[in-house]
Scaffold this motif. Sequence first.
Motif, PDB file in Angstrom:
ATOM      1  N   ASN A 152       0.869  -1.152   0.000  1.00 31.23           N
ATOM      2  CA  ASN A 152       0.000   0.000   0.000  1.00 31.23           C
ATOM      3  C   ASN A 152       0.921   1.221   0.000  1.00 31.23           C
ATOM      4  O   ASN A 152       1.431   1.615   1.037  1.00 31.23           O
ATOM      5  CB  ASN A 152      -0.786  -0.125   1.308  1.00 31.23           C
ATOM      6  N   ASP A 156      -2.522   8.649  -3.492  1.00 33.80           N
ATOM      7  CA  ASP A 156      -3.911   9.084  -3.566  1.00 33.80           C
ATOM      8  C   ASP A 156      -4.394   8.916  -5.007  1.00 33.80           C
ATOM      9  O   ASP A 156      -3.871   9.537  -5.924  1.00 33.80           O
ATOM     10  CB  ASP A 156      -3.991  10.562  -3.133  1.00 33.80           C
ATOM     11  N   TYR A 162     -14.806   5.585  -1.573  1.00 34.42           N
ATOM     12  CA  TYR A 162     -15.161   4.182  -1.350  1.00 34.42           C
ATOM     13  C   TYR A 162     -14.323   3.240  -2.204  1.00 34.42           C
ATOM     14  O   TYR A 162     -14.291   2.036  -1.940  1.00 34.42           O
ATOM     15  CB  TYR A 162     -16.631   3.919  -1.704  1.00 34.42           C
ATOM     16  N   GLU A 164     -11.008   3.932  -3.256  1.00 37.51           N
ATOM     17  CA  GLU A 164      -9.561   4.179  -3.181  1.00 37.51           C
ATOM     18  C   GLU A 164      -8.968   3.145  -2.243  1.00 37.51           C
ATOM     19  O   GLU A 164      -9.494   2.923  -1.151  1.00 37.51           O
ATOM     20  CB  GLU A 164      -9.296   5.585  -2.637  1.00 37.51           C
ATOM     21  N   THR A 165      -7.884   2.525  -2.673  1.00 34.64           N
ATOM     22  CA  THR A 165      -7.367   1.409  -1.876  1.00 34.64           C
ATOM     23  C   THR A 165      -5.878   1.523  -1.594  1.00 34.64           C
ATOM     24  O   THR A 165      -5.280   0.583  -1.081  1.00 34.64           O
ATOM     25  CB  THR A 165      -7.628   0.080  -2.619  1.00 34.64           C
ATOM     26  N   LYS A 167      -4.197   4.299   0.026  1.00 36.33           N
ATOM     27  CA  LYS A 167      -3.709   5.265   1.010  1.00 36.33           C
ATOM     28  C   LYS A 167      -3.249   4.548   2.273  1.00 36.33           C
ATOM     29  O   LYS A 167      -3.704   3.434   2.575  1.00 36.33           O
ATOM     30  CB  LYS A 167      -4.810   6.271   1.328  1.00 36.33           C
ATOM     31  N   ASP A 169      -3.776   4.618   5.403  1.00 38.37           N
ATOM     32  CA  ASP A 169      -4.623   4.154   6.503  1.00 38.37           C
ATOM     33  C   ASP A 169      -5.800   3.290   6.050  1.00 38.37           C
ATOM     34  O   ASP A 169      -6.741   3.081   6.798  1.00 38.37           O
ATOM     35  CB  ASP A 169      -5.108   5.354   7.334  1.00 38.37           C
ATOM     36  N   CYS A 170      -5.766   2.794   4.814  1.00 36.24           N
ATOM     37  CA  CYS A 170      -6.885   1.941   4.398  1.00 36.24           C
ATOM     38  C   CYS A 170      -6.560   0.477   4.721  1.00 36.24           C
ATOM     39  O   CYS A 170      -5.445   0.141   5.090  1.00 36.24           O
ATOM     40  CB  CYS A 170      -7.214   2.148   2.922  1.00 36.24           C
ATOM     41  N   LYS A 171      -7.558  -0.396   4.588  1.00 36.38           N
ATOM     42  CA  LYS A 171      -7.392  -1.783   5.069  1.00 36.38           C
ATOM     43  C   LYS A 171      -6.561  -2.662   4.135  1.00 36.38           C
ATOM     44  O   LYS A 171      -6.196  -3.777   4.496  1.00 36.38           O
ATOM     45  CB  LYS A 171      -8.761  -2.433   5.289  1.00 36.38           C
TER      46      LYS A 171
END
Length: 408
Positions: A152, A156, A162, A164-165, A167, A169-171
Amino acid sequence: MRPNSIKSIDNNLFIEDVSLLDIAKKYPTPFYIYSKEMILASIDSYKKNIREGDLVCYSVKANSNLAILKIMVEKGMGFDVVSGGELFKVLKIGADPQKIIYSGVGKTKPELEFAVDNDIKSINIESLFELDLLNQIGKEKNKVINIGIRVNPDIDANSHPYIETGKADCKFGLSTDVAMRIAKERYDCISISGISSHIGSQITDDELFGTLFNDLKDLSEFFISNGHPINHIDVGGGLAIDYDFKESFYPELMTRKVIDLARDVPIFFEPGRSLIGQAGSLVTEVLGIKINGKNRFLIVDAGMNDLIRPALYRANHKIEAISASDENSKKYYVAGPVCETADSFGEFSISAKEHDHLIIYSVGAYGYSMASNYNSRLRAAEYLVDGSKITEIRKAESYEDLIKLEQY
Ligand code: LLP
């Protein structure tokens, strides 16, 4: 203002050589309809720059109809799957396991075992717990498992939040720091052979793929210097399509950019939307017209259960009547029958009357694949057009289908 496969002849719309009016009268609405010609054209634009060793893996979540998957197999495409169900479907249709990659943030042990038993090309791991589990599965099965590390890179994608994958702090994926720690480790039953990422969907700036590639290249060199046999870099999917028909996004330009930077490194791509999105339309009938307060509504027989993108992301899918009507065009909200205010496809200027048919464009990707039975509505049929030939590739559901798995 239309996808290439749709033409207007004498004020009637045709998909390839098939009159939409004829089929809308013949088949119950709503239904999805796809142009094979357009699917083949987007496959060709992806394949244009592909070298020996590169792989274009169709992202099955965009549309997993077996007839669509079969076209992809016949054109030699690879597949990006994210669940045991998707893996099952692509194996069923005859995909070469050495062209299948498996991403996903929460794969279960049975799903991982299924992938390992079928010797797929790469399982892209997204967490340390998954890495430990796979190593354990390798020990249990006495196998060395090929994996990719999905990172990851904190880029950006400038898309809808919904989807965006990439960044920090995303899962999804692992941070570069954690990935570098993994590079220093040794796992008995794991061979790290790829570095992968997917930073988001509906990406309109193709320069981002170059930035992403450079980040992944640096990391892959770190892995190689630590003794790992990295043999590909996977830049994910995400290239946009133009829902407004104003500008185009060209897969061949995006792949060219990445491949020029890559030089001798094999590259994997995972496109979904840009392969199938513009090839699909949804045909619906106007059930009636109503005016409430200051709003005029065309109430149609397709709902958010058939196409959730407008309700979920406020996505804009162009809509028009499939044949010219004597009515003057007026502004209407095109709304479905589902008991939610969000069940609206947006406001359009349309000339239509009761029982006319409308076409909703650019729904080949994340249209049917996100459909549901909400409100106990039946999921629609799907058709594939090839020249003048039309084939039903999925039947509409029946009331019996609705209850067949339930017990009481
Ligand atoms: N690879 C991975 C790991 C993915 O998660 C995705 C999409 C893709 C490839 C394909 O991305 P594409 O080329 O289609 O942009 N339901 C949303 C899109 C969600 C995309 C999820 N991941 C929508 O309707 O816009």
